[in-house]
Write a protein that holds these residues in place. Structure first.
Motif, PDB file in Angstrom:
ATOM      1  N   PHE A 114       0.839  -1.199   0.000  1.00  0.00           N
ATOM      2  CA  PHE A 114       0.000   0.000   0.000  1.00  0.00           C
ATOM      3  C   PHE A 114       0.875   1.250   0.000  1.00  0.00           C
ATOM      4  CE2 PHE A 114      -2.576   3.212   2.311  1.00  0.00           C
ATOM      5  CZ  PHE A 114      -3.621   3.316   1.412  1.00  0.00           C
ATOM      6  N   GLY A 115       1.938   1.238   0.808  1.00  0.00           N
ATOM      7  CA  GLY A 115       2.877   2.362   0.828  1.00  0.00           C
ATOM      8  C   GLY A 115       3.547   2.559  -0.519  1.00  0.00           C
ATOM      9  N   GLY A 116       3.919   1.458  -1.173  1.00  0.00           N
ATOM     10  CA  GLY A 116       4.530   1.547  -2.500  1.00  0.00           C
ATOM     11  C   GLY A 116       3.585   2.130  -3.535  1.00  0.00           C
ATOM     12  N   VAL A 117       2.340   1.696  -3.493  1.00  0.00           N
ATOM     13  CA  VAL A 117       1.332   2.239  -4.424  1.00  0.00           C
ATOM     14  C   VAL A 117       1.144   3.731  -4.181  1.00  0.00           C
ATOM     15  CG1 VAL A 117      -1.126   2.178  -5.024  1.00  0.00           C
ATOM     16  CG2 VAL A 117       0.158   0.038  -4.778  1.00  0.00           C
ATOM     17  N   MET A 118       1.116   4.122  -2.908  1.00  0.00           N
ATOM     18  CA  MET A 118       0.955   5.553  -2.606  1.00  0.00           C
ATOM     19  C   MET A 118       2.148   6.348  -3.115  1.00  0.00           C
ATOM     20  SD  MET A 118      -2.025   5.540  -1.455  1.00  0.00           S
ATOM     21  CE  MET A 118      -1.957   7.263  -1.720  1.00  0.00           C
ATOM     22  N   GLU A 119       3.349   5.805  -2.990  1.00  0.00           N
ATOM     23  CA  GLU A 119       4.534   6.497  -3.498  1.00  0.00           C
ATOM     24  C   GLU A 119       4.461   6.666  -5.014  1.00  0.00           C
ATOM     25  OE1 GLU A 119       6.985   8.087  -1.793  1.00  0.00           O
ATOM     26  OE2 GLU A 119       5.707   7.592  -0.104  1.00  0.00           O
ATOM     27  N   ILE A 120       4.036   5.627  -5.708  1.00  0.00           N
ATOM     28  CA  ILE A 120       3.893   5.721  -7.173  1.00  0.00           C
ATOM     29  C   ILE A 120       2.843   6.761  -7.535  1.00  0.00           C
ATOM     30  CG2 ILE A 120       3.128   4.466  -9.237  1.00  0.00           C
ATOM     31  CD1 ILE A 120       4.428   1.940  -7.917  1.00  0.00           C
ATOM     32  N   LEU A 121       1.698   6.732  -6.856  1.00  0.00           N
ATOM     33  CA  LEU A 121       0.624   7.692  -7.144  1.00  0.00           C
ATOM     34  C   LEU A 121       1.053   9.126  -6.887  1.00  0.00           C
ATOM     35  CD1 LEU A 121      -2.555   5.849  -5.812  1.00  0.00           C
ATOM     36  CD2 LEU A 121      -1.930   6.290  -8.195  1.00  0.00           C
ATOM     37  N   GLN A 122       1.908   9.330  -5.889  1.00  0.00           N
ATOM     38  CA  GLN A 122       2.353  10.685  -5.577  1.00  0.00           C
ATOM     39  C   GLN A 122       3.087  11.331  -6.747  1.00  0.00           C
ATOM     40  OE1 GLN A 122       4.595  10.458  -1.934  1.00  0.00           O
ATOM     41  NE2 GLN A 122       2.789  10.939  -0.711  1.00  0.00           N
ATOM     42  N   THR A 138       9.622   8.736  -3.243  1.00  0.00           N
ATOM     43  CA  THR A 138      11.006   8.516  -2.839  1.00  0.00           C
ATOM     44  C   THR A 138      11.153   7.141  -2.186  1.00  0.00           C
ATOM     45  OG1 THR A 138      10.804   9.441  -0.611  1.00  0.00           O
ATOM     46  CG2 THR A 138      11.307  10.997  -2.384  1.00  0.00           C
ATOM     47  N   TRP A 139      12.324   6.561  -2.377  1.00  0.00           N
ATOM     48  CA  TRP A 139      12.625   5.286  -1.729  1.00  0.00           C
ATOM     49  C   TRP A 139      12.684   5.451  -0.217  1.00  0.00           C
ATOM     50  CZ3 TRP A 139      11.939   1.001  -4.217  1.00  0.00           C
ATOM     51  CH2 TRP A 139      12.108   0.950  -5.594  1.00  0.00           C
ATOM     52  N   GLY A 140      13.136   6.611   0.238  1.00  0.00           N
ATOM     53  CA  GLY A 140      13.218   6.868   1.676  1.00  0.00           C
ATOM     54  C   GLY A 140      11.851   6.834   2.335  1.00  0.00           C
ATOM     55  N   ASP A 141      10.849   7.391   1.646  1.00  0.00           N
ATOM     56  CA  ASP A 141       9.490   7.349   2.184  1.00  0.00           C
ATOM     57  C   ASP A 141       8.964   5.916   2.227  1.00  0.00           C
ATOM     58  OD1 ASP A 141       9.505  10.081   2.509  1.00  0.00           O
ATOM     59  OD2 ASP A 141       8.203  10.505   0.806  1.00  0.00           O
ATOM     60  N   LEU A 142       9.247   5.144   1.180  1.00  0.00           N
ATOM     61  CA  LEU A 142       8.805   3.748   1.172  1.00  0.00           C
ATOM     62  C   LEU A 142       9.482   2.959   2.290  1.00  0.00           C
ATOM     63  CD1 LEU A 142       7.162   1.460  -0.024  1.00  0.00           C
ATOM     64  CD2 LEU A 142       8.996   1.092  -1.683  1.00  0.00           C
ATOM     65  N   LEU A 143      10.748   3.217   2.513  1.00  0.00           N
ATOM     66  CA  LEU A 143      11.455   2.554   3.616  1.00  0.00           C
ATOM     67  C   LEU A 143      10.830   2.940   4.957  1.00  0.00           C
ATOM     68  CD1 LEU A 143      13.778   0.774   4.609  1.00  0.00           C
ATOM     69  CD2 LEU A 143      15.227   2.821   4.586  1.00  0.00           C
ATOM     70  N   ALA A 144      10.493   4.207   5.126  1.00  0.00           N
ATOM     71  CA  ALA A 144       9.836   4.659   6.363  1.00  0.00           C
ATOM     72  C   ALA A 144       8.478   3.983   6.526  1.00  0.00           C
ATOM     73  CB  ALA A 144       9.692   6.176   6.369  1.00  0.00           C
ATOM     74  N   ASP A 145       7.742   3.823   5.425  1.00  0.00           N
ATOM     75  CA  ASP A 145       6.454   3.121   5.461  1.00  0.00           C
ATOM     76  C   ASP A 145       6.648   1.684   5.944  1.00  0.00           C
ATOM     77  OD1 ASP A 145       5.507   5.460   4.290  1.00  0.00           O
ATOM     78  OD2 ASP A 145       5.267   4.571   2.297  1.00  0.00           O
ATOM     79  N   ALA A 146       7.643   1.006   5.372  1.00  0.00           N
ATOM     80  CA  ALA A 146       7.897  -0.400   5.715  1.00  0.00           C
ATOM     81  C   ALA A 146       8.351  -0.539   7.171  1.00  0.00           C
ATOM     82  CB  ALA A 146       8.942  -0.990   4.769  1.00  0.00           C
ATOM     83  N   ILE A 147       9.219   0.346   7.610  1.00  0.00           N
ATOM     84  CA  ILE A 147       9.670   0.306   9.009  1.00  0.00           C
ATOM     85  C   ILE A 147       8.497   0.577   9.944  1.00  0.00           C
ATOM     86  CG2 ILE A 147      11.077   1.501  10.745  1.00  0.00           C
ATOM     87  CD1 ILE A 147      13.205   1.825   8.489  1.00  0.00           C
TER      88      ILE A 147
END
Length: 125
Positions: free
Chosen positions: A73-81, A90-99
């Motif tokens: 879900f975080g990855g999809v949101m990053e793509i949509l952004q 950003t990959w950093g945001d996706l990493l923060a989502d996963a953490i």
């Protein structure tokens, strides 16, 4: 509805992720990487709500699936952004989502596993 709180939290994340960002004049937003902390909090909240709305047994697979769902879900949101300027993916945001999704699940797993282990020892003669 089975996942009503999780759906509400996901809707709030969608809104917050795709809306035009507000002016961030507050001192809070001047702290380095505060946006990563906010990402982690949002996805921790999502993972926790899915966890408690899911009535399945307390098995490792449950934790893993919730982590995967939250992270995808975080990855999809990053793509949509990337389609909603001035937002960016950003990959950093996706990493923060996963953490953010993983941390509360690890804590819950440790708490419930420890509790289950204690209960099984109490039942042994």
């Amino acid at each position: 509805m089975k996942y009503k709180y999780s759906i509400l939290i996901a809707a709030a994340i969608i809104y917050l992720s795709l809306m035009k960002p507000p002016k961030m004049d507050s001192d809070l937003f001047k702290i380095e990487n505060m946006d990563k902390v906010i990402h982690a909090i949002m996805y921790a909240t999502l993972a926790i709500s899915i966890f408690f709305e899911n009535k399945k047994e307390n098995k490792f697979l449950k934790y893993f699936i919730i982590f995967i769902i939250s992270t995808i879900f975080g990855g999809v949101m990053e793509i949509l952004q990337s389609f909603f300027p001035p937002r960016t993916a950003t990959w950093g945001d996706l990493l923060a989502d996963a953490i953010g999704a993983a941390l509360p699940l690890v804590i819950l797993f440790i708490l419930f596993y420890h509790d289950r282990k204690k209960r099984s020892k109490a039942n042994c003669p």
